[in-house]
Enzyme design. Structure first.
Site, PDB file in Angstrom:
ATOM      1  N   CYS A 177       0.798  -1.231   0.000  1.00 35.23           N
ATOM      2  CA  CYS A 177       0.000   0.000   0.000  1.00 35.23           C
ATOM      3  C   CYS A 177       0.826   1.273   0.000  1.00 35.23           C
ATOM      4  CB  CYS A 177      -0.971  -0.037   1.168  1.00 35.23           C
ATOM      5  SG  CYS A 177      -2.008  -1.505   1.078  1.00 35.23           S
ATOM      6  N   HIS A 236      -2.858   8.482   5.752  1.00 30.45           N
ATOM      7  CA  HIS A 236      -3.066   7.135   5.225  1.00 30.45           C
ATOM      8  C   HIS A 236      -4.506   6.740   5.559  1.00 30.45           C
ATOM      9  CE1 HIS A 236      -2.092   3.296   3.625  1.00 30.45           C
ATOM     10  NE2 HIS A 236      -2.301   2.659   4.753  1.00 30.45           N
ATOM     11  N   GLU A 239      -1.783   6.287  13.572  1.00 30.72           N
ATOM     12  CA  GLU A 239      -1.384   7.434  12.738  1.00 30.72           C
ATOM     13  C   GLU A 239      -1.595   8.747  13.502  1.00 30.72           C
ATOM     14  OE1 GLU A 239      -3.153   7.556   8.830  1.00 30.72           O
ATOM     15  OE2 GLU A 239      -1.785   9.138   8.156  1.00 30.72           O
ATOM     16  N   LYS A 294      -9.596   8.391   1.528  1.00 33.58           N
ATOM     17  CA  LYS A 294     -10.053   7.007   1.363  1.00 33.58           C
ATOM     18  C   LYS A 294     -11.528   6.875   1.749  1.00 33.58           C
ATOM     19  CE  LYS A 294      -5.618   4.606   1.840  1.00 33.58           C
ATOM     20  NZ  LYS A 294      -4.655   5.671   2.184  1.00 33.58           N
ATOM     21  N   HIS A 303      -9.587   2.396  -0.572  1.00 35.57           N
ATOM     22  CA  HIS A 303      -8.156   2.150  -0.454  1.00 35.57           C
ATOM     23  C   HIS A 303      -7.666   1.501  -1.737  1.00 35.57           C
ATOM     24  CE1 HIS A 303      -4.271   1.288   0.839  1.00 35.57           C
ATOM     25  NE2 HIS A 303      -4.489   0.735   2.021  1.00 35.57           N
ATOM     26  N   PHE A 307       1.195  -2.865   4.748  1.00 34.62           N
ATOM     27  CA  PHE A 307       1.398  -4.124   5.466  1.00 34.62           C
ATOM     28  C   PHE A 307       2.895  -4.414   5.570  1.00 34.62           C
ATOM     29  CE2 PHE A 307      -2.651  -6.915   4.963  1.00 34.62           C
ATOM     30  CZ  PHE A 307      -3.264  -6.132   5.912  1.00 34.62           C
TER      31      PHE A 307
END
Lengths: 409, 369
Positions: free
Chosen positions: B127, B260, B271, B292, B297, B356
């Site tokens: 990502c 993010h 975050e 998002k 996403h 990830f």
């Protein structure tokens, strides 16, 4: 000011053995890691040879904990990384975490595991599959495993550029240390034999033995007929020179230059392709700031394909002019096959070992000279020779060309 | 979802690209929509806007590079074939799939149509792939190794990724609600985002319209867990901090953060902690949204598309909102631009991407004077 970058550790999982000593001794003895493949059911196909990694015991390097969730490529890369870190005598606690990165080339990553996972999904009730089934299926999950296991916190990057992937990863890692954005980088490549990858090569008509011939993996030979697929993981520790000197690390060689040029699409001519290979060589030498006449060894991309080997040979001849016939050429894919995204790193390690030991491994399976290949191919026996500068050449079928220049420190 | 049958899942929604038809037929391509088609479409639009599409004499193709990020490459069309031909010996592969599957076929197809011959790379960093590609290009441009780089990313929605997120209980059932107290997860999306990056002197010389300047980037790795973010956002702090350092900016210079913000309980909390750790008191005054909430996403394409959003926010002086935001979360207490865009001219914007395995990459873009 740009930092200087040296190689301080080597780790190998290959069809020719699992340590740099085994790998190197087998290359120097002219052994072959190419065997009839047993890991795939190839009964419907004519090409059955491959450079399979056999009898790896990853628990020696990674312990038993969690091992059952790790797929083949992750075991390869994890084991090779552990060997390289040990070889470089680097601490493996958190003391260097922020200073260490990992940059790995892998063209397909864990693609075959992704396919297997998909079969599980369509054959079962997908929402009942344990998340652990997909623990290690992302294309870059082997790199994630390495960063988590070895507490690497500087950066993690995976580069997929076909056959040049791991040369590109080493080139990129070298640039990152040059810019002082990390002190140490675990760099290299990993690729695994799978039925999916086999079919990709098979259907594109790239494999040796498609025409029913028995001889396979014949780089630069007049009867070459395609490549033999291979697998493994080839990892080096790249380190900023002063950092390496300060901690008294073993230094194998210095990385001096990287060049990359691309010609995409299917419609380019042989001449255009040769021009791009030349451009990659030129850029790498320019960055190294050394004259092409000082190159003592070329670790060739040559994997036994008719067209690619011819283009590489012609490019070396035209780029180096009259000296092109004299520079010693090694082609280790004769012994181990074509390991795709991991191949550039394997060639890189071989060139580093040549500098380190003053020995050039010879090309095996070479029986008939191609009249168009007028190079100083090292045949029959390894050659003892002090090597100051070496060039590693990689080429992708889809037009990427990458070149690394390394030197004795 | 229309991409595949979701009747055996608990979640049935995603952010799919609808009614997409490419007006040209790409050579040697699978008939259905593929990531090649999305990326080609976005690339052509970006080149068109840059003025480089029809003015091939204005650049040296050897100094025109390409960097693309993807999580799954052409896995989606491959899955379609596997569904049809799972029992066949060739796994549904044919010559076309064999040629298009390797991820670097993305750069190959673009080069075939747009003729660049500089350095090329495909970033497989899940990502954060898009931001990794942008960072890679930024280095080449700063070192004057190239004049122009086409950067970006693309991804579709493979069933494997959907299942992976689904079984990790990371998918939102109805809406993606980043930073909301009742957030339940991410909404998987698809598409492509492309930017044309040039050396400043080169762009000025050819009279290009400059949208924004890239000021820096930061990379880090959590080195913590294969699928979970570091609970305190340790890696996120490092990569945002490194990006500020490279851009020679202080936390108070940042006017907008494109988070993010996946909408999962863990990510948004970590975050927020990381932003507060690094930006201290400024954290509360910097608008920070997760787009998002609107587009989902996009995985490997996410940070590329979000970089496009950041550049447009700079250009138009409008900051996009976090939609579906209803209930404040005491643990997520920043200004998330709830539900409405805000007109505000800002000088510097920061784009976060955390993948990830703890693959983190942050980019910073600035308004050009």
């Amino acid at each position: 000011m740009k930092r200087r970058v040296v190689v301080t550790g080597i780790g190998i999982v290959s069809p020719l053995g699992f340590t740099k000593e085994d790998f190197w001794n087998n290359l120097i003895e002219g052994k072959s890691g190419i065997v009839p493949m047993t890991s795939l059911d190839l009964s419907p196909y004519t090409c059955k040879l491959g450079g399979e990694v056999r009898d790896l015991h990853p628990e020696i390097y990674l312990g038993n904990k969690g091992l059952k969730y790790l797929h083949k490529g992750t075991r390869f890369l994890g084991s090779a990384t552990k060997m390289a870190l040990d070889d470089a005598k680097l601490p493996q606690d958190s003391s260097l975490s922020d200073q260490i990165g990992v940059v790995i080339g892998s063209s397909l990553g864990n693609f075959s595991e992704t396919t297997d996972y998909f079969y599980e999904i369509i054959r079962n009730n997908p929402s009942e599959l344990s998340p652990m089934v997909s623990y290690d299926v992302a294309l870059n999950s082997s790199i994630n495993y390495v960063s988590v296991t070895f507490k690497i916190k500087g950066l993690a990057r995976t580069i997929s550029a076909g056959f040049t992937s791991s040369a590109d990863a080493i080139g990129n890692a070298y640039g990152i240390i040059q810019r002082d954005m990390a002190k140490v980088i675990v760099a290299g490549g990993v690729e695994q034999i799978s039925i999916d990858l086999y079919l990709i090569f098979y259907l594109r008509g790239l494999l040796s033995g498609l025409d029913g011939t028995k001889e396979a993996s014949l780089p630069f030979d007049n009867k070459r007929n395609g490549f033999v697929m291979s697998e493994g993981s080839y990892v080096v520790i790249l380190e900023e020179l002063q950092h390496a000197l300060d901690r008294g690390a073993p230094i194998y060689a210095e990385v001096r230059g990287f060049g990359n040029a691309f010609v995409g699409g299917k419609n380019y001519s042989k001449e255009e392709r040769a021009r791009r290979v030349e451009r990659a060589m030129y850029s790498a030498l320019e960055e190294a700031d050394i004259k092409k006449e000082t190159i003592d060894l070329i670790s060739a991309n040559a994997n036994g394909c008719k067209m690619q080997d011819a283009i590489e040979a012609q490019t070396i001849q035209s780029f180096y002019g009259s000296k092109g016939n004299d520079i010693p050429i090694s082609a280790i894919k004769s012994n181990m096959g074509e390991s795709y995204g991991a191949a550039g790193a394997a060639q890189f390690i071989s060139a580093v070992m040549s500098i380190h030991t003053g020995t050039i491994p010879h090309i095996i399976n070479h029986n008939e000279k191609d009249p168009k290949v007028n190079l100083n191919l090292i045949l029959q026996n390894p050659v003892r020779k002090e090597i100051q500068n070496a060039m590693v050449n990689t080429m992708d079928y889809d037009g990427n060309n990458s070149c690394l220049v390394i030197s004795k420190l | 979802m229309k991409s595949f049958d979701t009747s055996r899942y608990k979640v049935h929604r995603s952010c799919e690209v609808k009614d997409f038809h490419l007006d040209v037929e790409l050579e040697n391509q699978i008939k259905e929509n593929t990531i090649h088609k999305y990326v080609y479409y976005a690339a052509r639009e970006a080149l068109q806007e840059s003025g480089l599409l029809h003015d091939k004499s204005s650049f040296d193709k050897e100094r025109f590079g390409i960097a693309m990020g993807t999580l799954a490459a052409e896995l989606t069309p491959h899955e379609r074939l596997l569904r049809l031909h799972a029992s066949k010996k060739d796994n549904g592969f044919d010559k076309i799939v064999a040629a298009v599957y390797p991820p670097n076929s993305i750069t190959n197809i673009l080069a075939q149509y747009f003729h660049f011959e500089g350095p090329a790379m495909v970033s497989l960093n899940a990502c954060s792939s898009g931001n990794h590609a942008i960072a890679w290009a930024y280095d080449l441009l700063r070192e004057n190794k190239v004049d122009v780089v086409m950067v970006g990313g693309g991804d579709m929605i493979p069933q494997t990724e959907f299942t992976h997120f689904h079984n990790l209980k990371a998918l939102a059932p109805e809406h993606c609600q980043p930073f909301d107290k009742n957030r339940q997860g991410l909404m998987i999306g698809e598409g492509a985002g492309i930017l044309i990056m040039e050396r400043y002197e080169f762009a000025r010389k050819r009279g290009a319209v400059i949208i924004a300047e890239m000021a820096g980037y930061g990379l880090s790795c959590d080195g913590f867990h294969m699928t979970a973010p570091h609970p305190e956002g340790e890696g996120a702090v490092k990569c945002m901090g490194d990006a500020l350092k490279m851009a020679r900016l202080s936390p108070s210079d940042i006017g907008y953060i494109n988070a993010h913000g996946t909408g999962t309980p863990h990510n948004d909390k970590a975050e927020t902690i990381a932003i507060k750790h690094l930006f201290k008191d400024h954290a509360y005054t910097i608008p920070c949204s997760s787009t998002k909430s609107m587009i989902g996403h996009l995985m490997g394409a996410a940070s590329a598309v979000e970089s496009v959003i950041c550049c447009l926010a700079l250009r138009y002086g409008i900051l996009p909102p976090t939609i579906h935001y209803h209930t404040p979360d005491p643990e997520c207490d920043l200004d998330y631009l709830p539900n409405r865009a805000r007109e505000l001219t800002v000088q510097h914007v920061l784009n976060n991407s955390f993948a990830f395995g703890g693959n983190n990459a942050t980019t910073i873009f600035s308004k050009i004077e």
